[in-house]
Design a protein around this motif. Structure first.
Motif, PDB file in Angstrom:
ATOM      1  N   ILE A 489       0.827  -1.202   0.000  1.00 38.21           N
ATOM      2  CA  ILE A 489       0.000   0.000   0.000  1.00 38.21           C
ATOM      3  C   ILE A 489       0.865   1.257   0.000  1.00 38.21           C
ATOM      4  O   ILE A 489       0.460   2.306  -0.515  1.00 38.21           O
ATOM      5  CB  ILE A 489      -0.971  -0.014   1.203  1.00 38.21           C
ATOM      6  CG1 ILE A 489      -2.012   1.109   1.061  1.00 38.21           C
ATOM      7  CG2 ILE A 489      -0.223   0.086   2.521  1.00 38.21           C
ATOM      8  CD1 ILE A 489      -3.117   1.040   2.092  1.00 38.21           C
ATOM      9  N   THR A 490       2.086   1.144   0.540  1.00 44.13           N
ATOM     10  CA  THR A 490       3.000   2.291   0.558  1.00 44.13           C
ATOM     11  C   THR A 490       3.312   2.760  -0.854  1.00 44.13           C
ATOM     12  O   THR A 490       3.375   3.959  -1.123  1.00 44.13           O
ATOM     13  CB  THR A 490       4.311   1.914   1.279  1.00 44.13           C
ATOM     14  OG1 THR A 490       3.994   1.328   2.528  1.00 44.13           O
ATOM     15  CG2 THR A 490       5.181   3.135   1.493  1.00 44.13           C
ATOM     16  N   GLN A 507      -1.190  16.752  -1.146  1.00 41.42           N
ATOM     17  CA  GLN A 507      -0.955  15.309  -1.064  1.00 41.42           C
ATOM     18  C   GLN A 507      -1.486  14.774   0.264  1.00 41.42           C
ATOM     19  O   GLN A 507      -1.816  15.535   1.178  1.00 41.42           O
ATOM     20  CB  GLN A 507       0.525  15.013  -1.225  1.00 41.42           C
ATOM     21  CG  GLN A 507       1.443  15.653  -0.188  1.00 41.42           C
ATOM     22  CD  GLN A 507       2.911  15.266  -0.382  1.00 41.42           C
ATOM     23  OE1 GLN A 507       3.230  14.141  -0.758  1.00 41.42           O
ATOM     24  NE2 GLN A 507       3.798  16.213  -0.131  1.00 41.42           N
ATOM     25  N   LEU A 508      -1.542  13.433   0.371  1.00 41.08           N
ATOM     26  CA  LEU A 508      -2.148  12.817   1.564  1.00 41.08           C
ATOM     27  C   LEU A 508      -1.105  12.301   2.557  1.00 41.08           C
ATOM     28  O   LEU A 508      -1.341  12.316   3.769  1.00 41.08           O
ATOM     29  CB  LEU A 508      -3.061  11.654   1.143  1.00 41.08           C
ATOM     30  CG  LEU A 508      -4.269  12.023   0.281  1.00 41.08           C
ATOM     31  CD1 LEU A 508      -5.003  10.755  -0.152  1.00 41.08           C
ATOM     32  CD2 LEU A 508      -5.215  12.933   1.067  1.00 41.08           C
ATOM     33  N   TYR A 509       0.035  11.851   2.069  1.00 46.08           N
ATOM     34  CA  TYR A 509       0.982  11.137   2.934  1.00 46.08           C
ATOM     35  C   TYR A 509       2.322  11.861   3.107  1.00 46.08           C
ATOM     36  O   TYR A 509       3.174  11.390   3.850  1.00 46.08           O
ATOM     37  CB  TYR A 509       1.233   9.728   2.369  1.00 46.08           C
ATOM     38  CG  TYR A 509      -0.035   8.948   2.165  1.00 46.08           C
ATOM     39  CD1 TYR A 509      -0.653   8.297   3.227  1.00 46.08           C
ATOM     40  CD2 TYR A 509      -0.640   8.885   0.908  1.00 46.08           C
ATOM     41  CE1 TYR A 509      -1.838   7.586   3.041  1.00 46.08           C
ATOM     42  CE2 TYR A 509      -1.816   8.182   0.716  1.00 46.08           C
ATOM     43  CZ  TYR A 509      -2.408   7.532   1.785  1.00 46.08           C
ATOM     44  OH  TYR A 509      -3.578   6.837   1.599  1.00 46.08           O
ATOM     45  N   ASP A 528      -4.695  18.187   5.716  1.00 50.09           N
ATOM     46  CA  ASP A 528      -4.808  17.886   7.151  1.00 50.09           C
ATOM     47  C   ASP A 528      -3.471  17.418   7.726  1.00 50.09           C
ATOM     48  O   ASP A 528      -3.333  16.268   8.173  1.00 50.09           O
ATOM     49  CB  ASP A 528      -5.880  16.814   7.399  1.00 50.09           C
ATOM     50  CG  ASP A 528      -7.246  17.242   6.900  1.00 50.09           C
ATOM     51  OD1 ASP A 528      -7.540  18.447   6.941  1.00 50.09           O
ATOM     52  OD2 ASP A 528      -8.016  16.364   6.457  1.00 50.09           O
ATOM     53  N   PRO A 529      -2.469  18.289   7.728  1.00 48.33           N
ATOM     54  CA  PRO A 529      -1.122  17.872   8.170  1.00 48.33           C
ATOM     55  C   PRO A 529      -1.073  17.383   9.608  1.00 48.33           C
ATOM     56  O   PRO A 529      -0.192  16.602   9.967  1.00 48.33           O
ATOM     57  CB  PRO A 529      -0.277  19.129   7.981  1.00 48.33           C
ATOM     58  CG  PRO A 529      -1.250  20.255   7.928  1.00 48.33           C
ATOM     59  CD  PRO A 529      -2.493  19.714   7.322  1.00 48.33           C
ATOM     60  N   GLU A 530      -2.023  17.809  10.429  1.00 50.33           N
ATOM     61  CA  GLU A 530      -2.016  17.379  11.829  1.00 50.33           C
ATOM     62  C   GLU A 530      -2.299  15.883  11.987  1.00 50.33           C
ATOM     63  O   GLU A 530      -1.978  15.282  13.024  1.00 50.33           O
ATOM     64  CB  GLU A 530      -3.035  18.202  12.643  1.00 50.33           C
ATOM     65  CG  GLU A 530      -4.486  18.040  12.215  1.00 50.33           C
ATOM     66  CD  GLU A 530      -4.880  18.932  11.042  1.00 50.33           C
ATOM     67  OE1 GLU A 530      -6.064  18.899  10.663  1.00 50.33           O
ATOM     68  OE2 GLU A 530      -4.004  19.656  10.523  1.00 50.33           O
ATOM     69  N   ARG A 535      -2.090   8.691   8.921  1.00 49.01           N
ATOM     70  CA  ARG A 535      -2.282   8.152   7.574  1.00 49.01           C
ATOM     71  C   ARG A 535      -1.013   7.426   7.102  1.00 49.01           C
ATOM     72  O   ARG A 535      -1.093   6.382   6.449  1.00 49.01           O
ATOM     73  CB  ARG A 535      -2.638   9.281   6.599  1.00 49.01           C
ATOM     74  CG  ARG A 535      -4.007   9.892   6.839  1.00 49.01           C
ATOM     75  CD  ARG A 535      -4.466  10.728   5.643  1.00 49.01           C
ATOM     76  NE  ARG A 535      -3.590  11.854   5.361  1.00 49.01           N
ATOM     77  CZ  ARG A 535      -3.675  13.039   5.968  1.00 49.01           C
ATOM     78  NH1 ARG A 535      -4.602  13.237   6.911  1.00 49.01           N
ATOM     79  NH2 ARG A 535      -2.854  14.019   5.659  1.00 49.01           N
ATOM     80  N   ARG A 536       0.138   7.989   7.413  1.00 48.30           N
ATOM     81  CA  ARG A 536       1.393   7.343   7.023  1.00 48.30           C
ATOM     82  C   ARG A 536       1.527   5.966   7.682  1.00 48.30           C
ATOM     83  O   ARG A 536       1.952   4.995   7.053  1.00 48.30           O
ATOM     84  CB  ARG A 536       2.592   8.226   7.419  1.00 48.30           C
ATOM     85  CG  ARG A 536       2.748   9.471   6.551  1.00 48.30           C
ATOM     86  CD  ARG A 536       3.902  10.347   7.043  1.00 48.30           C
ATOM     87  NE  ARG A 536       5.191   9.685   6.901  1.00 48.30           N
ATOM     88  CZ  ARG A 536       5.934   9.702   5.794  1.00 48.30           C
ATOM     89  NH1 ARG A 536       5.509  10.357   4.735  1.00 48.30           N
ATOM     90  NH2 ARG A 536       7.101   9.078   5.753  1.00 48.30           N
TER      91      ARG A 536
END
Length: 570
Positions: A489-490, A507-509, A528-530, A535-536
């Motif tokens: 998934i990475t 970006q999401l990750y 949503d960096p917080e 998510r990572r």
């Protein structure tokens, strides 16, 4: 006198029989030793190397037959002359090796009893004295049996030696005296036990003291001297403990995979020390075995000392479905006397070792990781695509022209292929690869690990990554494959981040970074960096965004969450 002659006669005969049998048990190994003697820096008769195996078989059979002939008293005069000539030749050879330090082990007793050069020379001098004693007391040697019986025994010995030599050449040595015998754990064989003696060296320090050279010897520490230091020479006093296995490595592209594969359960290794000298008629059987092993859940790799070009040639000609790694040729010759040969390992322990003629004796059970649906034809197509996908990219990353040329030669790329517009050449290959991969994705769905195995399951994704305009069309298919465990998934997360960045979206990750004149080196804005670290973690990333930034930009770098509106591109 008769008793002394009888004792020496039996002793010398038995010694020749043992020495001959040990080498006859492994004529390939003895031929490698002869090639060392033929080398330019030893006897400089390299033209003899192609005949080394035939010469090795003749020498050991003669040695063994002479031992029998001496004991039974067959043609005493001829036997003694041949023994004398043989021992004079080998005495000269071992003295030459010892005095000039050319060949460290003469191979007199194969791997059963390794001897240093001086030990071999001493042994040959003693034998020379004994044979001379027998030569001058020939009348005291009384034959056993009748002349006809002696002739039959010599003939049977000769035929038996030929048959035994043929058997071990078509299979493997009947008795394995090497460090890589069945049952050995390679990792344990490389371990130095605690408390083992360490190597001791004498350091000869040369100084210029008032215009005179003076040598001060220590065992490591720098000597106190007021003179000008000139040089230091090292002399081995004692070698200390040397583990039975001390030269085993598995490498690829400058990285070591030794520990990884020695911890791998259910591993099949195909060994071919030199692909230019390999027995091509053995590869169809090897292919059948390895294809079956892959379907039954085994990890399969090849080990060779040949270059990438030779490996690609083999893969193309034999439709091989596994990757090759690099190991030193001498080590591979030591492991198995077959080219190709097969090893079956379980976490570093050798379970089976076979000649390619005995490939059907390798036991393959169906493992829990079995992939009965494995499509090896599709796997081969994708592996071929992977080679072209990376044909020019390593060269494009090398800015120094000399290093680029050296890398191209190392990769086996001809001059006409590493000059000119490399980007254009790579894009042409990318276009061709993309056409094939799109057809596979459209017809088969995503070719994941259950269909093509690992690491082939990453190839389709990498081809699309190199053609990013296609990501939008297949990203959902990639996500589905990742959810099913077919690809990591990475990898999909990185691709999704790249696609979002291309669209000037967050970006999401946090996997993508950029450099611009206004912003310098920075992490592309994250949605949503917080919550990005959560998510990572869910996507399989091992590092937090803060740790990733420190690794990417330097340990003092801090993660700064930017917004799209703050980014100014070139």
């Amino acid at each position: 006198m008769k008793k002394l002659v009888s004792f020496i006669r039996i002793f010398v005969g038995v010694l020749f029989i043992i020495s001959g049998f040990v080498k006859l048990n492994d004529p390939v190994g003895f031929s490698f030793k002869l090639q060392e003697y033929f080398a330019p820096d030893v006897l400089n008769i390299e033209f003899m190397s192609p005949f080394a195996l035939g010469l090795a078989i003749i020498l050991v059979i003669v040695e063994l037959v002479l031992g029998i002939a001496l004991i039974i008293g067959y043609y005493k005069k001829l036997t003694m002359w041949l023994l004398l000539l043989m021992i004079i030749f080998f005495t000269f050879l071992t003295f030459y090796s010892a005095y000039f330090n050319k060949v460290t082990d003469c191979g007199c007793f194969g791997d059963a009893l390794p001897l240093t050069s001086w030990q071999s020379f001493t042994k040959d001098v003693i034998l020379l004295v004994m044979i001379l004693f027998l030569f001058f007391n020939l009348k005291q040697i009384k034959p056993f049996f009748t002349n006809f019986t002696r002739s039959i025994l010599i003939f049977m010995t000769f035929i038996g030696c030929l048959g035994f030599a043929y058997y071990v050449l078509m299979h493997l040595p009947a008795i394995d005296f090497r460090a890589y015998k069945v049952g050995v754990n390679i990792s344990e064989g490389m371990t130095i036990p605690e408390g083992s003696p360490e190597a001791v060296f004498d350091y000869h320090w040369k100084f210029n003291i008032n215009g005179e050279e003076k040598i001060i010897t220590t065992q490591g520490e720098y000597p106190s001297s007021e003179g000008e230091f000139l040089e230091v020479n090292t002399e081995v006093v004692s070698e200390g403990y040397v583990p039975p296995i001390h030269d085993f490595t598995i490498e690829k592209d400058g990285e070591s995979y030794t520990e990884d594969f020695l911890n791998t359960p259910n591993l099949i290794i195909i060994i071919a020390y030199d692909l230019s000298k390999t027995e091509w008629n053995g590869w169809p059987a090897v292919k059948d075995l390895t294809d079956e092993a892959l379907k039954k859940g085994y990890t399969v790799i090849g080990l060779t000392a040949s270059g990438d070009e030779a490996v690609r040639d083999l893969q193309n000609k034999q439709n091989i479905n596994f990757d090759f790694y690099f190991t030193d040729a001498t080590t591979l010759k030591t492991i198995v006397r077959s080219n190709p040969g097969i090893l079956k390992l379980n976490k570093g322990t050798i379970i089976q070792k076979k000649h390619w003629n005995d490939v059907d004796e390798i036991d393959l059970e169906v493992l829990p990781s079995a992939k009965p649906a494995l499509n090896l034809e599709l796997k081969q197509r994708l592996d071929s695509i992977a080679r072209y996908d990376q044909l020019y990219r390593p060269l494009l990353q090398e800015t120094d022209e000399a290093k680029r040329i050296a890398l191209a030669e190392e990769m086996g790329i001809p001059k006409e292929d590493y000059t000119g517009d490399l980007w254009k050449k790579q894009r042409m290959l990318d276009t061709s690869n993309l056409k094939v991969v799109k057809a596979i994705l459209d017809n088969h769905g995503y070719p994941g690990k259950s269909l093509v195995g690992e690491p082939t399951n990453l190839i389709a994704l990498e081809v699309i990554e190199h053609n990013p305009i296609q990501i939008d069309q297949y990203i959902d298919l990639f996500k589905k494959a990742a959810a099913q465990g077919e690809i990591p998934i990475t990898k999909v997360a990185v691709l999704e981040d790249k696609f979002l960045m291309m669209q000037d979206k967050e970006q999401l990750y946090g996997s993508q970074a950029q450099i611009t004149a206004e912003n310098g080196f920075f992490i592309w804005p994250i949605k949503d960096p917080e919550t990005v670290n959560q998510r990572r973690k869910e996507a399989g990333f091992k590092r937090t965004i803060e740790e990733y930034v420190a690794d990417l930009m330097g340990k003092d770098a801090k993660f700064k969450a930017l917004k799209i509106s703050e980014i100014k591109r070139l």
